[in-house]
Design a protein around this motif. Structure first.
Motif, PDB file in Angstrom:
ATOM      1  N   LEU A  25      -7.384  10.020   7.209  1.00 47.93           N
ATOM      2  CA  LEU A  25      -8.404  10.460   6.140  1.00 47.93           C
ATOM      3  C   LEU A  25      -9.490   9.556   6.196  1.00 47.93           C
ATOM      4  CD1 LEU A  25      -5.554  11.171   3.569  1.00 47.93           C
ATOM      5  CD2 LEU A  25      -7.164  12.999   4.946  1.00 47.93           C
ATOM      6  N   PRO A  26     -10.639  10.204   5.827  1.00 49.35           N
ATOM      7  CA  PRO A  26     -11.703   9.528   5.652  1.00 49.35           C
ATOM      8  C   PRO A  26     -11.793   8.377   4.555  1.00 49.35           C
ATOM      9  CG  PRO A  26     -12.233  11.710   4.927  1.00 49.35           C
ATOM     10  CD  PRO A  26     -10.710  11.610   5.462  1.00 49.35           C
ATOM     11  N   ARG A  27     -12.723   7.549   4.732  1.00 46.18           N
ATOM     12  CA  ARG A  27     -12.863   6.138   3.946  1.00 46.18           C
ATOM     13  C   ARG A  27     -14.253   6.450   2.984  1.00 46.18           C
ATOM     14  NH1 ARG A  27      -9.463   1.861   4.610  1.00 46.18           N
ATOM     15  NH2 ARG A  27      -8.434   2.386   6.369  1.00 46.18           N
ATOM     16  N   GLU A  28     -14.845   7.548   3.199  1.00 47.23           N
ATOM     17  CA  GLU A  28     -15.934   7.946   2.380  1.00 47.23           C
ATOM     18  C   GLU A  28     -15.863   9.248   1.486  1.00 47.23           C
ATOM     19  OE1 GLU A  28     -19.495   9.264   4.572  1.00 47.23           O
ATOM     20  OE2 GLU A  28     -18.238   8.144   6.297  1.00 47.23           O
ATOM     21  N   HIS A  29     -16.542   9.251   0.546  1.00 46.31           N
ATOM     22  CA  HIS A  29     -16.356  10.624  -0.272  1.00 46.31           C
ATOM     23  C   HIS A  29     -17.432  11.606   0.295  1.00 46.31           C
ATOM     24  CE1 HIS A  29     -16.433  13.146  -3.907  1.00 46.31           C
ATOM     25  NE2 HIS A  29     -15.300  12.893  -4.241  1.00 46.31           N
ATOM     26  N   PRO A  30     -17.165  12.821   0.663  1.00 45.55           N
ATOM     27  CA  PRO A  30     -17.983  13.915   0.907  1.00 45.55           C
ATOM     28  C   PRO A  30     -19.003  14.242   0.012  1.00 45.55           C
ATOM     29  CG  PRO A  30     -16.066  14.889   0.337  1.00 45.55           C
ATOM     30  CD  PRO A  30     -15.763  13.495   0.066  1.00 45.55           C
ATOM     31  N   TRP A  55      -6.105  11.229  -2.798  1.00 47.68           N
ATOM     32  CA  TRP A  55      -6.942  10.636  -1.829  1.00 47.68           C
ATOM     33  C   TRP A  55      -8.189  10.158  -2.585  1.00 47.68           C
ATOM     34  CZ3 TRP A  55     -11.919  12.707  -0.354  1.00 47.68           C
ATOM     35  CH2 TRP A  55     -12.473  12.000   0.440  1.00 47.68           C
ATOM     36  N   GLU A  56      -8.761  10.978  -3.348  1.00 51.51           N
ATOM     37  CA  GLU A  56     -10.141  10.512  -3.998  1.00 51.51           C
ATOM     38  C   GLU A  56      -9.665   9.187  -4.860  1.00 51.51           C
ATOM     39  OE1 GLU A  56     -13.576  13.032  -5.826  1.00 51.51           O
ATOM     40  OE2 GLU A  56     -11.797  13.004  -7.276  1.00 51.51           O
ATOM     41  N   GLY A  57      -8.555   9.291  -5.488  1.00 48.16           N
ATOM     42  CA  GLY A  57      -8.138   8.024  -6.457  1.00 48.16           C
ATOM     43  C   GLY A  57      -7.914   6.995  -5.500  1.00 48.16           C
ATOM     44  N   GLU A  58      -7.496   7.190  -4.163  1.00 47.87           N
ATOM     45  CA  GLU A  58      -7.351   5.866  -3.465  1.00 47.87           C
ATOM     46  C   GLU A  58      -8.765   5.366  -2.938  1.00 47.87           C
ATOM     47  OE1 GLU A  58      -4.835   3.027  -1.697  1.00 47.87           O
ATOM     48  OE2 GLU A  58      -4.377   4.594  -3.189  1.00 47.87           O
ATOM     49  N   LEU A  59      -9.654   6.065  -2.704  1.00 44.56           N
ATOM     50  CA  LEU A  59     -11.107   5.755  -2.542  1.00 44.56           C
ATOM     51  C   LEU A  59     -11.467   4.963  -3.935  1.00 44.56           C
ATOM     52  CD1 LEU A  59     -12.879   8.776  -1.098  1.00 44.56           C
ATOM     53  CD2 LEU A  59     -12.299   6.789   0.222  1.00 44.56           C
ATOM     54  N   ILE A  60     -11.424   5.473  -5.017  1.00 47.37           N
ATOM     55  CA  ILE A  60     -11.501   4.597  -6.397  1.00 47.37           C
ATOM     56  C   ILE A  60     -10.953   3.572  -6.228  1.00 47.37           C
ATOM     57  CG2 ILE A  60     -11.575   4.660  -8.762  1.00 47.37           C
ATOM     58  CD1 ILE A  60     -11.968   7.943  -8.305  1.00 47.37           C
ATOM     59  N   ARG A  61      -9.706   3.492  -6.245  1.00 49.80           N
ATOM     60  CA  ARG A  61      -8.935   2.318  -6.313  1.00 49.80           C
ATOM     61  C   ARG A  61      -9.341   1.082  -5.302  1.00 49.80           C
ATOM     62  NH1 ARG A  61      -4.229  -0.225  -4.450  1.00 49.80           N
ATOM     63  NH2 ARG A  61      -3.722   0.919  -2.583  1.00 49.80           N
ATOM     64  N   ARG A  62      -9.575   1.578  -4.123  1.00 48.72           N
ATOM     65  CA  ARG A  62     -10.198   0.540  -2.948  1.00 48.72           C
ATOM     66  C   ARG A  62     -11.547   0.146  -3.179  1.00 48.72           C
ATOM     67  NH1 ARG A  62      -6.478   1.585   2.286  1.00 48.72           N
ATOM     68  NH2 ARG A  62      -4.762   2.119   1.125  1.00 48.72           N
ATOM     69  N   GLY A  63     -12.424   1.069  -4.267  1.00 53.19           N
ATOM     70  CA  GLY A  63     -13.564   0.486  -4.346  1.00 53.19           C
ATOM     71  C   GLY A  63     -14.616   1.024  -3.406  1.00 53.19           C
ATOM     72  N   LEU A  64     -14.266   2.138  -2.769  1.00 51.63           N
ATOM     73  CA  LEU A  64     -15.064   2.933  -1.774  1.00 51.63           C
ATOM     74  C   LEU A  64     -15.681   3.896  -2.299  1.00 51.63           C
ATOM     75  CD1 LEU A  64     -12.264   2.774   0.812  1.00 51.63           C
ATOM     76  CD2 LEU A  64     -14.502   1.392   0.958  1.00 51.63           C
ATOM     77  N   PHE A  65     -15.531   4.524  -3.729  1.00 47.44           N
ATOM     78  CA  PHE A  65     -16.116   5.433  -4.297  1.00 47.44           C
ATOM     79  C   PHE A  65     -16.252   5.247  -5.705  1.00 47.44           C
ATOM     80  CE2 PHE A  65     -15.635   9.765  -6.550  1.00 47.44           C
ATOM     81  CZ  PHE A  65     -17.034  10.268  -6.272  1.00 47.44           C
ATOM     82  N   LYS A  66     -17.255   5.501  -6.288  1.00 42.30           N
ATOM     83  CA  LYS A  66     -17.419   5.459  -7.827  1.00 42.30           C
ATOM     84  C   LYS A  66     -17.932   6.636  -8.384  1.00 42.30           C
ATOM     85  CE  LYS A  66     -19.536   2.506 -11.568  1.00 42.30           C
ATOM     86  NZ  LYS A  66     -20.265   1.463 -11.880  1.00 42.30           N
ATOM     87  N   PRO A  67     -16.929   7.312  -9.192  1.00 43.44           N
ATOM     88  CA  PRO A  67     -17.515   8.641  -9.851  1.00 43.44           C
ATOM     89  C   PRO A  67     -18.468   8.554 -10.895  1.00 43.44           C
ATOM     90  CG  PRO A  67     -15.076   8.289 -10.161  1.00 43.44           C
ATOM     91  CD  PRO A  67     -15.665   7.012  -9.668  1.00 43.44           C
ATOM     92  N   GLN A  68     -19.341   9.615 -10.841  1.00 44.33           N
ATOM     93  CA  GLN A  68     -20.403   9.386 -11.792  1.00 44.33           C
ATOM     94  C   GLN A  68     -20.373  10.182 -13.071  1.00 44.33           C
ATOM     95  OE1 GLN A  68     -24.040  10.457  -9.721  1.00 44.33           O
ATOM     96  NE2 GLN A  68     -23.665   9.202  -8.191  1.00 44.33           N
TER      97      GLN A  68
END
Length: 86
Positions: free
Chosen positions: A21-26, A73-86
């Protein structure tokens, strides 16, 4: 969605850690319904009538996930600091 022995979040994390699974948000996400193919997140079939989120990341194949798997998956991106929702 979850038919394996491991909890769903653990399966998502394992695929994330393995690079499946990717490590960046689409940039773009499309919604559709399942047609029986396997979810890239949990591996279970995406059945007709189930919400599916679809996206691609440049240079990688398209991903299709159950809406719940996408959220984990998106929550995991956030948890690991790889995505910050706006």
């Amino acid at each position: 969605m979850s038919t394996g022995d491991a909890p769903l979040i653990d399966r998502i994390r394992q695929k994330f850690d393995a690079g499946a699974l990717p490590r960046e948000h689409p940039k773009n996400i499309w919604g559709s319904y399942g047609v029986g193919d396997a979810c890239n997140g949990c591996g279970d079939p995406m059945r007709r009538g189930q919400g599916v989120l679809e996206f691609d990341i440049a240079g990688q194949p398209a991903y299709r996930l159950h809406s719940g798997c996408y959220g984990l998956w998106e929550g995991e991106l956030i948890r690991r600091g790889l995505f910050k929702p706006q």
